[in-house]
Every structure is written in C-alpha cells, then in structure tokens.
Design a protein around this motif. Structure first.
Motif, short mmCIF file in Angstrom:
data_model
loop_
_atom_site.label_atom_id
_atom_site.label_comp_id
_atom_site.label_asym_id
_atom_site.label_seq_id
_atom_site.Cartn_x
_atom_site.Cartn_y
_atom_site.Cartn_z
N MET A 239 10.17 -2.79 -9.99
CA MET A 239 9.46 -1.73 -9.63
C MET A 239 8.91 -1.54 -8.08
SD MET A 239 7.39 -0.97 -13.09
CE MET A 239 8.50 -0.77 -14.58
N CYS A 240 8.68 -2.78 -7.73
CA CYS A 240 8.22 -2.61 -6.18
C CYS A 240 9.43 -2.27 -5.21
CB CYS A 240 8.01 -4.18 -5.87
SG CYS A 240 6.32 -4.73 -6.17
N LEU A 241 10.61 -2.72 -5.56
CA LEU A 241 12.00 -2.25 -4.86
C LEU A 241 11.90 -0.67 -5.04
CD1 LEU A 241 15.35 -3.49 -4.81
CD2 LEU A 241 15.11 -1.42 -5.64
N ALA A 242 11.64 -0.04 -6.45
CA ALA A 242 11.62 1.31 -6.65
C ALA A 242 10.56 1.87 -6.05
CB ALA A 242 11.56 1.56 -8.20
N SER A 243 9.47 1.27 -5.73
CA SER A 243 8.17 2.42 -5.10
C SER A 243 8.65 2.23 -3.42
CB SER A 243 7.20 1.62 -5.49
OG SER A 243 6.05 2.09 -4.62
N ARG A 244 9.10 1.04 -2.97
CA ARG A 244 9.54 1.11 -1.73
C ARG A 244 10.43 2.08 -1.26
NH1 ARG A 244 9.12 -4.60 -2.00
NH2 ARG A 244 11.44 -4.76 -2.37
N LEU A 245 11.71 2.13 -1.93
CA LEU A 245 12.60 3.17 -1.74
C LEU A 245 12.24 4.48 -2.08
CD1 LEU A 245 15.87 0.97 -2.97
CD2 LEU A 245 14.88 1.24 -0.69
N SER A 246 11.68 4.73 -3.15
CA SER A 246 10.98 6.06 -3.29
C SER A 246 10.35 6.73 -2.34
CB SER A 246 10.15 6.11 -4.62
OG SER A 246 11.01 5.86 -5.70
N THR A 247 9.46 5.95 -1.76
CA THR A 247 8.51 6.19 -0.38
C THR A 247 9.55 6.48 0.55
OG1 THR A 247 6.62 4.92 -1.35
CG2 THR A 247 6.82 5.47 1.15
N ILE B 220 -5.08 0.13 -5.29
CA ILE B 220 -4.05 0.70 -4.21
C ILE B 220 -5.12 1.26 -2.84
CG2 ILE B 220 -2.56 2.94 -3.74
CD1 ILE B 220 -1.60 2.46 -6.61
N HIS B 221 -6.02 1.84 -3.17
CA HIS B 221 -7.04 2.21 -2.13
C HIS B 221 -7.48 1.20 -1.41
CE1 HIS B 221 -6.48 6.04 -4.22
NE2 HIS B 221 -6.65 6.70 -3.09
N ALA B 222 -7.80 0.24 -1.94
CA ALA B 222 -8.56 -1.23 -1.35
C ALA B 222 -7.34 -1.78 -0.71
CB ALA B 222 -9.03 -2.16 -2.54
N MET B 223 -6.14 -2.03 -0.93
CA MET B 223 -5.14 -2.44 -0.11
C MET B 223 -4.97 -1.52 0.95
SD MET B 223 -2.23 -3.70 -2.93
CE MET B 223 -2.50 -5.17 -3.95
N TRP B 224 -4.97 -0.34 1.04
CA TRP B 224 -4.77 0.69 2.07
C TRP B 224 -5.69 0.29 3.11
CZ3 TRP B 224 -0.42 3.26 3.11
CH2 TRP B 224 -0.43 4.28 4.03
N LYS B 225 -7.25 0.35 2.41
CA LYS B 225 -8.18 0.05 3.56
C LYS B 225 -7.98 -1.10 4.14
CE LYS B 225 -12.46 0.69 5.10
NZ LYS B 225 -12.77 2.05 5.98
N TRP B 226 -7.60 -2.29 3.38
CA TRP B 226 -7.27 -3.58 4.08
C TRP B 226 -6.01 -3.53 4.89
CZ3 TRP B 226 -8.87 -6.04 -1.01
CH2 TRP B 226 -10.31 -5.73 -1.16
N LYS B 227 -5.14 -2.47 4.94
CA LYS B 227 -3.95 -2.39 5.88
C LYS B 227 -2.82 -3.28 5.06
CE LYS B 227 -6.28 -1.22 10.45
NZ LYS B 227 -6.02 -1.59 11.54
N ILE B 228 -2.93 -3.21 3.81
CA ILE B 228 -1.75 -3.87 3.07
C ILE B 228 -1.05 -2.71 2.47
CG2 ILE B 228 -1.41 -5.32 1.17
CD1 ILE B 228 -4.08 -6.86 1.41
N ASP B 229 0.41 -2.74 2.48
CA ASP B 229 1.09 -1.97 1.90
C ASP B 229 1.34 -1.80 0.44
OD1 ASP B 229 3.04 0.30 1.09
OD2 ASP B 229 4.72 -0.66 2.69
N PRO B 230 0.65 -1.05 -0.46
CA PRO B 230 0.58 -0.92 -1.85
C PRO B 230 2.11 -1.03 -2.48
CG PRO B 230 -0.04 0.93 -1.04
CD PRO B 230 -0.19 0.25 0.16
N ASP B 231 2.99 -0.41 -1.76
CA ASP B 231 4.48 -0.35 -2.26
C ASP B 231 4.86 -1.85 -2.56
OD1 ASP B 231 5.27 2.36 -2.72
OD2 ASP B 231 5.75 2.46 -0.37
N ASN B 232 4.42 -2.78 -1.82
CA ASN B 232 4.93 -4.10 -1.79
C ASN B 232 4.07 -4.95 -2.78
OD1 ASN B 232 6.88 -3.52 -0.10
ND2 ASN B 232 5.65 -4.23 1.62
N SER B 233 2.81 -4.65 -3.01
CA SER B 233 1.66 -5.41 -3.48
C SER B 233 1.10 -4.94 -4.85
CB SER B 233 0.65 -5.62 -2.41
OG SER B 233 1.19 -6.44 -1.35
N ALA B 234 1.01 -3.76 -4.99
CA ALA B 234 0.15 -3.36 -5.95
C ALA B 234 0.85 -3.39 -7.44
CB ALA B 234 -0.35 -1.65 -5.93
N ILE B 235 2.12 -2.95 -7.79
CA ILE B 235 2.54 -2.91 -9.07
C ILE B 235 2.77 -4.17 -9.43
CG2 ILE B 235 4.73 -2.34 -10.12
CD1 ILE B 235 5.26 0.00 -8.62
N PRO B 236 3.05 -5.35 -8.84
CA PRO B 236 2.82 -6.61 -9.65
C PRO B 236 1.58 -6.84 -10.37
CG PRO B 236 3.88 -6.90 -7.56
CD PRO B 236 3.45 -5.35 -7.71
#
Length: 486
Positions: free
Chosen positions: A126-134, A436-452
């Motif tokens: 699902m992370c792969l799906a989120s990355r490619l969808s973006t 997701i918004h916390a990751m974005w604030k900390w400059k972490i790409d949620p496409d790679n980290s949120a769904i797990p």
C-alpha cells in the motif's frame, strides 16, 4: 486578506514585483479545483502558504490541486471496496478452515505470524500504491521509460523489505511462542522462517504487479488512483498471503522428516537474492532514498502487528468463530484508512511544501472537523465511514452464512460487531489525520511512512475491539455459534 501575489488570466500564481526574504502566495479555486485552466472565480476555496523558497513556490504554483465531487469519490471507492470485502470474507473463511489443519494445531506460533504477514500488504504494497498514485497525480508518470524505472525500483524495494521483515517477524513469533509454550523446536523454527519469507515475497510480488496495472490503467482512464489502488490491492492481499502461508507451511511440515533440507534451501535462495535486490534499489534514483529512511515505520508496524497476532492467538481458543470475522474487521479498517492516507498525502504534495501544515487545518484537529466537516479530506472521511456501515453488515452476514451453512447471527452480535467496526474506522481515520500532518511538519514523506503505522494499528485495535465484542455477547448469553452445529 492581503497578499503580495496575484492570479493571472491563466489561473497561475504570479510572483510579486518586489522580492522579499519571505514570499507569501495564495492559491484560489472553486469547489472542483483549487488550480486549473480555464480561469476560475475567486469566490471559492482559499489556501495561503508561506514559503521562504522561491523555487519551491514556483514549482508548487504549477501543480493542479483537484478536489473531487463527493459522488465521484463514492463511485470510485465503492467498487474496489466491495471487491476488497469479498477478499476479506474469503480470508476469514480460509482461516476458519486452515485452523483445523495439522500444521496450525502443532505449530501454534503460526497464528502469531498471520496478522503480521497479512499486514505486510499495508506496510509495503500500500505504500507502493500511495507513492505511485502521488506521482501519477503530480503528472510525473507520462513516459514509459520513467514509469518502468519507477515500477522496477519500487518492486525491488518491496522485495528487500519483504525478505528482511518476514525474517524478523518470524523470529518474533518464534521467540514469543517459545516463551509462552516453554519449548523450542529447531525444525519448527526453520519451517516458520522459510514459510514467512516465501509468503511475504511471493504475495508482495503478485500484489505489486496488480497495483502497477491498476495505477497505470486508472491514470490513463482519468480516474484517481488514490481511490482505486489500495482497496484493489487489499482485495486479494489477505487471501493471497494466507493461501501462500498455509500451502508452504503445510507442505514443509508434511515433509519435515524426509525432506528437512527444503526449508534450508528456501532460506539460502532468499539470502542470495537479498544483495541483488539491494543493488537494484541503490542504482535506482526513485527508490535509493527510501531504502535508507523507510525502515523505522516498517519495522515498528511489524511489531505492532505482532501484538495483534498475540491477541489472535489467545482469541482463537477463547471465542468460536473469531477467526472468521477478524480478517474482515481488520481488512476493511485498513483498506479505508489507506485510501484516506493516500488522498491526504497527495493533497499535501500538491498544495504545500515539506514542513508547512496548510492553514485550513492543524495536526491535532477537532475530530468532528477532521472526520465530517469543512477541511478538504473531511468529506472523504465521512464518505468512508458511511460506506463502511452497509458494507460491513453485508460482509458479516455473507461470511456467517458460508461458514455456518446458514444465517446464525443474532441482533446483539450484529450491534456489537458494528459498534466495534465503526469505532475502529473513526479512530483510524483520525489517527491518520494526526500522523500524516505530523510527518509533513517534520519533513517526512507520509507516502513512505504513514500507511504501515495505520494498517498495523488497524490489526491491533481491530483484534482487540472484536475480542471485546465477542466477550460482551458471551456475557449477555448470545455467543456466536452457541446452540448451532459447526
């Protein structure tokens, strides 16, 4: 509201005439699009963003930010959602069958392994799906050469994660199972590691090709892959993972004496393949950074899913029929929150830059606002919650009829299950907003980290809420399957 930028006739944001160290720009739009051509009136949505990076501002101003109509989101999500429901029903029925197999009776640690391996589709696919969808929504999937490079790099990355993570989760299941049962059998341990690695790699490979086909096809048909990819992947993910695990574990167990070398051969093959996949990822510009930064969320999610496996291991003996409904409540919760996570991540990529939370929301938002009203993705959350209610009712009645041969569900069971499932979905959707918004604030790409994190929490809380629902109906004298012949 004052701003030092204006909107030209083509709908693009113009740079201010005087330079400043802190550039402010505003994106205007109406109910359908925030930025598009032809020009839009200025009576609609308004997003203000502060940026100290002119290049980022210019790049951002050229992006199209699409806010879909509610009915379009509903139609695009509902079809894969129903297909995913069929997959979760199949997984529940299959788990109800294989729990009676000799290998599952003799190696109880396999039940600890089940949620973690099924959860790998959330951690990896699902992370792969989120990355490619973006990337598709940002307009970066236009030529076959970059598409192929993206696809191959992501498949190689998933294989690296699958080999390492399946080994770790198998060791976790073996350790916990040995501690609980006060015994350790080497042959069983090797069998579990081989089965785990085989299941994870093959199921992920199958799902990856399905995902790539869905994303490319939906993009060509002008459909939003955020709505299509993750539920369709999940629709076969549970069944494929559970089928693979049951098949390989049973085969190895039946030949554990005569062909004990089979498990060691599987381990050797994957040990040799791991450095090959790593080299492929390192030399791919799209996935090289993710290989370094993606381990923490994936491994953390595996540990959380492992805790869900402990709940499943204890509940299998305590509650009749628990294994039939556990994949349904976990799978549907994970599927829906993955859709929301993918859409929020795409919106953030389109509307702002790393480190800046859009002004229309905040990290710890009011739950009613986050799930129901006003903010752009609150509408999607509301649709997903409402969609889950009839969907879950249909799924549990179908699963019960198939498992028991006839409908046996009582009103207390239905109400208890529905309360647990709606509570789970609302909780996951709100946690998705925060994470997701916390990751974005900390400059972490949620496409790679949120769904797990989200799918793993879905496995843990789903199993816990379902166990509490079973406990409640037993306490009021309406236990599932009581008074019927299994």
């Amino acid at each position: 509201m004052s701003t030092n930028k204006s909107v030209n006739e083509s709908g693009n944001v113009e740079s201010p005439k005087t330079a400043s160290t802190l550039d402010a720009f505003t994106i205007f739009g109406n109910g359908n699009t925030f930025m598009s051509s032809p020009p839009l009136s200025h009576s609609g949505s308004l997003i203000s963003v502060l940026s100290s990076e002119p290049d980022a501002t210019l790049a951002l101003s050229e992006k199209k930010i699409i806010n879909e109509e509610w009915w379009l989101t509903t139609v695009q999500v509902s079809i894969p959602f129903l297909i995913a429901g069929i997959g979760t029903i199949g997984a529940g029925i299959l788990l109800g069958v294989v729990e009676q197999w000799t290998v599952f009776k003799d190696i109880r640690e396999l039940f600890i392994l089940v949620p973690a391996l099924i959860g790998l589709k959330g951690n990896l696919d699902m992370c792969l799906a989120s990355r490619l969808s973006t990337q598709a929504n940002l307009g970066n999937m236009t030529g076959w050469r970059p598409i192929m490079s993206m696809v191959f790099g992501n498949i190689a990355l998933v294989q690296v994660y699958a080999i390492v993570c399946s080994f770790i989760v198998a060791i976790f299941a073996i350790t916990v199972g040995s501690a609980m049962n006060n015994q350790f059998v080497l042959e069983h341990a090797v069998l579990m590691v081989a089965s785990s690695m085989f299941t994870a790699t093959i199921s992920c490979l199958i799902l990856d090709f399905v995902l790539v086909a869905v994303i490319i096809l939906s993009h060509k048909l002008k459909l939003n892959p955020d709505n299509m990819a993750t539920p369709l992947a999940a629709s076969i993910g549970d069944v494929v993972s559970l089928t693979m695990l049951s098949f390989i574990a049973s085969t190895l167990y039946e030949n554990i004496v005569a062909y004990s070398w089979l498990s060691f051969m599987i381990l050797s093959i994957y040990t040799a393949l791991l450095p090959v996949w790593i080299i492929c990822v390192i030399y791919n510009k799209y996935t090289r950074p993710i290989l370094k930064t993606g381990w923490v969320p994936v491994l953390s999610a595996l540990f959380i899913s492992g805790l869900g496996g402990l709940v499943l291991d204890q509940a299998v003996d305590a509650f009749t029929g628990f294994v039939v409904f556990q994949p349904i409540i976990n799978g549907i919760g994970g599927n829906l929150v993955s859709v929301q996570a993918s859409k929020i991540s795409t919106f953030l990529h389109q509307s702002t830059i790393y480190g800046i939370v859009p002004p229309h929301t905040k990290i710890f938002e009011n739950p009613i606002r986050a799930l129901v009203t006003s903010i752009p993705y609150g509408q999607t959350a509301k649709i997903l919650i409402l969609m889950s209610i009839p969907g879950q009712i249909i799924f549990i009645f179908v699963a019960d009829a198939i498992h028991m041969g006839r409908s046996t569900l009582s009103a207390p069971f239905v109400f208890s299950y529905m309360f647990a499932s709606i509570l789970l979905i609302c909780l996951l959707l709100y946690v998705a907003h925060v994470i997701i918004h916390a990751m974005w604030k900390w400059k972490i790409d949620p496409d790679n980290s949120a769904i797990p994190y989200l799918t793993a929490l879905g496995d843990l809380f789903g199993s816990m809420f379902l166990a509490l629902a079973f406990l409640f109906i037993q306490s009021v004298g309406f236990g599932y399957g009581e008074g019927t012949d299994d």
